[in-house]
Design a protein around this motif. Structure first.
Motif, PDB file in Angstrom:
ATOM      1  N   PRO A  18       0.757  -1.218  -0.138  1.00 13.65           N
ATOM      2  CA  PRO A  18      -0.068  -0.096  -0.148  1.00 13.65           C
ATOM      3  C   PRO A  18       0.822   1.172  -0.025  1.00 13.65           C
ATOM      4  CG  PRO A  18       0.065  -1.032   2.252  1.00 13.65           C
ATOM      5  CD  PRO A  18       0.632  -2.095   1.273  1.00 13.65           C
ATOM      6  N   TYR A  19       0.641   2.225  -0.789  1.00  9.53           N
ATOM      7  CA  TYR A  19       1.352   3.490  -0.969  1.00  9.53           C
ATOM      8  C   TYR A  19       0.608   4.343   0.078  1.00  9.53           C
ATOM      9  CZ  TYR A  19       3.563   7.489  -2.767  1.00  9.53           C
ATOM     10  OH  TYR A  19       4.447   8.651  -3.168  1.00  9.53           O
ATOM     11  N   PRO A  20       1.659   5.044   0.804  1.00  5.88           N
ATOM     12  CA  PRO A  20       0.807   6.032   1.645  1.00  5.88           C
ATOM     13  C   PRO A  20       0.065   7.171   1.177  1.00  5.88           C
ATOM     14  CG  PRO A  20       3.251   6.509   1.402  1.00  5.88           C
ATOM     15  CD  PRO A  20       2.947   5.258   0.926  1.00  5.88           C
ATOM     16  N   MET A  21      -0.985   7.708   1.750  1.00  5.83           N
ATOM     17  CA  MET A  21      -2.101   8.352   1.198  1.00  5.83           C
ATOM     18  C   MET A  21      -1.629   9.784   2.165  1.00  5.83           C
ATOM     19  SD  MET A  21      -3.616   6.756  -0.998  1.00  5.83           S
ATOM     20  CE  MET A  21      -5.197   7.730  -1.366  1.00  5.83           C
ATOM     21  N   ALA A  22      -1.952  10.829   1.341  1.00  2.00           N
ATOM     22  CA  ALA A  22      -1.838  12.185   1.989  1.00  2.00           C
ATOM     23  C   ALA A  22      -3.098  12.201   2.911  1.00  2.00           C
ATOM     24  CB  ALA A  22      -1.971  13.330   0.745  1.00  2.00           C
ATOM     25  N   ASN A  23      -3.262  13.607   3.701  1.00  7.51           N
ATOM     26  CA  ASN A  23      -4.407  13.848   4.391  1.00  7.51           C
ATOM     27  C   ASN A  23      -5.471  14.198   3.604  1.00  7.51           C
ATOM     28  OD1 ASN A  23      -2.648  13.688   6.790  1.00  7.51           O
ATOM     29  ND2 ASN A  23      -2.350  15.879   6.739  1.00  7.51           N
ATOM     30  N   PRO A  24      -6.727  13.853   3.996  1.00  6.91           N
ATOM     31  CA  PRO A  24      -7.769  14.337   3.319  1.00  6.91           C
ATOM     32  C   PRO A  24      -7.820  15.742   2.655  1.00  6.91           C
ATOM     33  CG  PRO A  24      -8.705  13.158   5.330  1.00  6.91           C
ATOM     34  CD  PRO A  24      -7.318  13.500   5.477  1.00  6.91           C
ATOM     35  N   GLY A  25      -8.317  15.708   1.257  1.00  4.15           N
ATOM     36  CA  GLY A  25      -7.948  16.953   0.417  1.00  4.15           C
ATOM     37  C   GLY A  25      -6.686  17.136  -0.066  1.00  4.15           C
ATOM     38  N   TYR A  26      -5.700  16.459   0.337  1.00  3.06           N
ATOM     39  CA  TYR A  26      -4.233  16.886  -0.078  1.00  3.06           C
ATOM     40  C   TYR A  26      -3.935  15.919  -1.224  1.00  3.06           C
ATOM     41  CZ  TYR A  26      -3.673  19.896   3.856  1.00  3.06           C
ATOM     42  OH  TYR A  26      -3.889  20.698   4.879  1.00  3.06           O
ATOM     43  N   GLY A  27      -2.491  15.701  -1.801  1.00  2.00           N
ATOM     44  CA  GLY A  27      -2.132  14.841  -2.429  1.00  2.00           C
ATOM     45  C   GLY A  27      -2.441  15.081  -3.999  1.00  2.00           C
ATOM     46  N   LYS A  28      -2.410  13.731  -4.681  1.00  3.13           N
ATOM     47  CA  LYS A  28      -2.351  13.858  -6.050  1.00  3.13           C
ATOM     48  C   LYS A  28      -4.123  13.781  -6.576  1.00  3.13           C
ATOM     49  CE  LYS A  28      -2.203  10.409  -9.962  1.00  3.13           C
ATOM     50  NZ  LYS A  28      -2.053   9.117 -10.412  1.00  3.13           N
ATOM     51  N   ARG A  29      -4.013  14.668  -7.615  1.00  4.65           N
ATOM     52  CA  ARG A  29      -5.433  14.898  -8.407  1.00  4.65           C
ATOM     53  C   ARG A  29      -5.430  14.527  -9.729  1.00  4.65           C
ATOM     54  NH1 ARG A  29      -6.839  14.719  -3.978  1.00  4.65           N
ATOM     55  NH2 ARG A  29      -8.498  15.822  -2.968  1.00  4.65           N
ATOM     56  N   SER A  30      -6.127  13.725 -10.359  1.00  5.88           N
ATOM     57  CA  SER A  30      -6.164  13.399 -11.999  1.00  5.88           C
ATOM     58  C   SER A  30      -6.634  14.504 -12.694  1.00  5.88           C
ATOM     59  CB  SER A  30      -6.716  12.036 -12.134  1.00  5.88           C
ATOM     60  OG  SER A  30      -6.071  10.864 -11.475  1.00  5.88           O
ATOM     61  N   ALA A  31      -5.940  14.906 -13.660  1.00  4.37           N
ATOM     62  CA  ALA A  31      -6.661  16.016 -14.486  1.00  4.37           C
ATOM     63  C   ALA A  31      -7.693  15.395 -15.461  1.00  4.37           C
ATOM     64  CB  ALA A  31      -5.486  16.796 -15.388  1.00  4.37           C
ATOM     65  N   PRO A  32      -8.546  16.135 -15.866  1.00  2.00           N
ATOM     66  CA  PRO A  32      -9.569  15.651 -16.658  1.00  2.00           C
ATOM     67  C   PRO A  32      -9.113  15.305 -18.245  1.00  2.00           C
ATOM     68  CG  PRO A  32      -9.818  17.972 -16.555  1.00  2.00           C
ATOM     69  CD  PRO A  32      -8.712  17.546 -15.538  1.00  2.00           C
ATOM     70  N   ASP A  33      -9.866  14.811 -18.723  1.00  2.00           N
ATOM     71  CA  ASP A  33      -9.617  14.441 -20.477  1.00  2.00           C
ATOM     72  C   ASP A  33      -8.482  13.782 -20.717  1.00  2.00           C
ATOM     73  OD1 ASP A  33     -12.306  15.839 -20.518  1.00  2.00           O
ATOM     74  OD2 ASP A  33     -11.224  17.582 -20.731  1.00  2.00           O
ATOM     75  N   GLN A  34      -7.956  12.910 -19.927  1.00  2.62           N
ATOM     76  CA  GLN A  34      -6.654  12.157 -20.421  1.00  2.62           C
ATOM     77  C   GLN A  34      -7.069  11.155 -21.286  1.00  2.62           C
ATOM     78  OE1 GLN A  34      -3.890  11.346 -16.969  1.00  2.62           O
ATOM     79  NE2 GLN A  34      -5.671  12.367 -15.448  1.00  2.62           N
ATOM     80  N   GLN A  35      -5.896  10.945 -22.103  1.00  2.00           N
ATOM     81  CA  GLN A  35      -6.148   9.429 -22.843  1.00  2.00           C
ATOM     82  C   GLN A  35      -5.853   8.109 -22.020  1.00  2.00           C
ATOM     83  OE1 GLN A  35      -6.656   9.677 -26.070  1.00  2.00           O
ATOM     84  NE2 GLN A  35      -6.715  12.021 -26.175  1.00  2.00           N
ATOM     85  N   PRO A  36      -6.565   7.163 -22.342  1.00  2.00           N
ATOM     86  CA  PRO A  36      -6.302   5.800 -21.938  1.00  2.00           C
ATOM     87  C   PRO A  36      -4.879   5.627 -21.897  1.00  2.00           C
ATOM     88  CG  PRO A  36      -8.190   5.828 -23.433  1.00  2.00           C
ATOM     89  CD  PRO A  36      -7.325   6.988 -23.836  1.00  2.00           C
ATOM     90  N   ARG A  37      -4.704   4.503 -20.694  1.00  2.00           N
ATOM     91  CA  ARG A  37      -3.287   4.187 -20.640  1.00  2.00           C
ATOM     92  C   ARG A  37      -2.908   3.247 -21.695  1.00  2.00           C
ATOM     93  NH1 ARG A  37      -4.724   3.488 -15.071  1.00  2.00           N
ATOM     94  NH2 ARG A  37      -3.677   5.097 -13.581  1.00  2.00           N
ATOM     95  N   CYS A  38      -1.730   3.253 -22.231  1.00  2.00           N
ATOM     96  CA  CYS A  38      -1.144   2.352 -23.123  1.00  2.00           C
ATOM     97  C   CYS A  38       0.289   2.185 -22.951  1.00  2.00           C
ATOM     98  CB  CYS A  38      -1.385   3.033 -24.573  1.00  2.00           C
ATOM     99  SG  CYS A  38      -0.502   4.553 -25.058  1.00  2.00           S
ATOM    100  N   SER A  39       0.960   1.265 -23.785  1.00  2.00           N
ATOM    101  CA  SER A  39       2.328   1.086 -23.455  1.00  2.00           C
ATOM    102  C   SER A  39       3.240   2.026 -24.083  1.00  2.00           C
ATOM    103  CB  SER A  39       2.729  -0.347 -24.214  1.00  2.00           C
ATOM    104  OG  SER A  39       2.252  -0.364 -25.663  1.00  2.00           O
ATOM    105  N   ALA A  40       2.822   2.884 -24.768  1.00  4.33           N
ATOM    106  CA  ALA A  40       3.565   4.190 -25.132  1.00  4.33           C
ATOM    107  C   ALA A  40       3.779   5.020 -24.484  1.00  4.33           C
ATOM    108  CB  ALA A  40       3.227   4.491 -26.512  1.00  4.33           C
ATOM    109  N   ASP A  41       3.049   5.307 -23.409  1.00  7.02           N
ATOM    110  CA  ASP A  41       3.003   6.495 -22.264  1.00  7.02           C
ATOM    111  C   ASP A  41       4.354   6.655 -22.059  1.00  7.02           C
ATOM    112  OD1 ASP A  41       0.163   6.700 -22.568  1.00  7.02           O
ATOM    113  OD2 ASP A  41      -0.016   5.481 -20.740  1.00  7.02           O
ATOM    114  N   PHE A  42       4.831   7.894 -22.020  1.00  8.78           N
ATOM    115  CA  PHE A  42       6.223   8.358 -21.432  1.00  8.78           C
ATOM    116  C   PHE A  42       7.103   7.966 -22.249  1.00  8.78           C
ATOM    117  CE2 PHE A  42       3.035   7.556 -17.814  1.00  8.78           C
ATOM    118  CZ  PHE A  42       2.551   8.908 -17.717  1.00  8.78           C
ATOM    119  N   MET A  43       7.055   7.291 -23.179  1.00 10.14           N
ATOM    120  CA  MET A  43       8.360   6.761 -23.988  1.00 10.14           C
ATOM    121  C   MET A  43       9.063   7.699 -24.623  1.00 10.14           C
ATOM    122  SD  MET A  43       8.148   3.448 -23.627  1.00 10.14           S
ATOM    123  CE  MET A  43       9.480   2.933 -24.450  1.00 10.14           C
ATOM    124  N   LEU A  44       8.775   8.945 -24.911  1.00 10.91           N
ATOM    125  CA  LEU A  44       9.757   9.959 -25.194  1.00 10.91           C
ATOM    126  C   LEU A  44      10.640  10.560 -24.081  1.00 10.91           C
ATOM    127  CD1 LEU A  44       7.395  11.843 -27.960  1.00 10.91           C
ATOM    128  CD2 LEU A  44       9.158   9.901 -28.108  1.00 10.91           C
TER     129      LEU A  44
END
Length: 318
Positions: A18-44
């Motif tokens: 398990p990865y540690p979670m931030a306090n409620p309201g803090y931490g990572k937030r996913s931005a909207p309108d992202q492309q689905p995950r694929c094997s070519a993500d971040f390859m550049l």
């Protein structure tokens, strides 16, 4: 093949532990309108940034996104390497750090720090529009557990006198005195705290608390600080948060108020989106700054041995 296995291991942290979670309201937030995950993500991206980006992309919303926490989960990289990678990912358009001033239904005000993450790289205009739209939208009020209150019985009570406040021990003075305990490079004398107290007090008039002030002053310190009082004075002036409107438009009853601003991915200085292109302030965009910071690090053990061996050869030479 070995690189592919290593990348897969780094991209799937949640299944193994398990990865540690931030306090409620803090931490990572996913931005909207992202492309689905694929094997070519971040390859550049370079290898280090590709591994860390894949790791972050698999984290759930609300996961802790501080440099120290990420470095603990990524044994191949230290805190400086993780910080440099986050800066590179910010420049590449994958993340932005923001801070929100939230006022809930009960009138309590607090700063919340979040990292917006987009699997799809975005330009500065897109990020600016996202922060601007989020600034205008009300946030959902976090659930608050209300304890039952016993009925009040009318009676005459003499109020207890407030404890005396020591002279000079204002919240601003106390926050400045704490700096040396948080980071010895910013240890201030009593005279220094008294001189800087008016500048620090101005921060408190803008809705921040002592923890926020201390964090803003100790974030992103250089390796060596020749004049703590001079550096603190400069940061109190340059990093002061914006003033809140003296007469804000009252929201509808029951609607929480939120104010949001972007902050530098590297050092945390706040500002408007247009003042932080690529998510970086002017000082952190200076070419060669990371090289200068890395130059103060101790060399690896093998480099030390090579250097000493070279000195011995010079001494043996006629």
């Amino acid at each position: 093949m070995a690189t592919e296995h290593l990348s897969s291991a780094l991209r799937a942290p949640a299944s193994s532990r398990p990865y540690p979670m931030a306090n409620p309201g803090y931490g990572k937030r996913s931005a909207p309108d992202q492309q689905p995950r694929c094997s070519a993500d971040f390859m550049l991206l370079p290898l280090r940034e590709r591994h860390i980006a894949g790791f972050i992309d698999q984290l759930p919303d609300g996961a802790a996104m501080d440099v120290k926490g990420l470095a603990k989960q990524l044994p191949l990289y230290g805190q400086q390497a993780v910080g440099s990678a986050l800066k590179a990912l910010s420049v590449a358009g994958y993340l932005r750090r923001v801070r929100c001033l939230l006022t809930d239904e009960g009138g309590q005000v607090r700063w919340v720090f979040r990292t917006f993450w987009s699997r799809t790289a975005r330009d500065n205009e897109w990020w600016g529009n996202l922060v601007g739209a989020a600034r205008r939208q009300p946030t959902a009020v976090e659930p608050v557990v209300v304890q039952p209150v016993a009925p009040v019985v009318p009676q005459q009570r003499t109020p207890e006198p407030a404890p005396p406040v020591p002279e000079g021990d204002s919240p601003a003075y106390a926050a400045l005195a704490r700096l040396g305990r948080v980071d010895a490079r910013l240890a201030l004398s009593a005279a220094d705290c008294a001189v800087l107290e008016p500048l620090a007090a101005e921060w408190f008039t803008r809705g921040v608390d002592a923890d926020y002030l201390v964090q803003a002053l100790v974030a992103g310190l250089p390796a060596g600080v020749d004049s703590p009082v001079g550096l603190v004075r400069r940061r109190l002036t340059d990093k002061i948060p914006p003033k809140l409107s003296a007469a804000p438009v009252p929201p509808a009853p029951g609607t929480p108020v939120r104010q949001m601003m972007m902050e530098c991915t590297k050092c945390g200085v706040p500002g408007r989106a247009e003042a932080l292109p690529d998510g970086l302030c002017r000082a952190c965009r200076v070419p060669g700054r990371e090289a200068q910071e890395a130059a103060v690090e101790l060399p690896a053990e093998r480099d030390v041995r090579t250097y000493v061996a070279g000195l011995r050869d010079l001494l043996k030479a006629p």
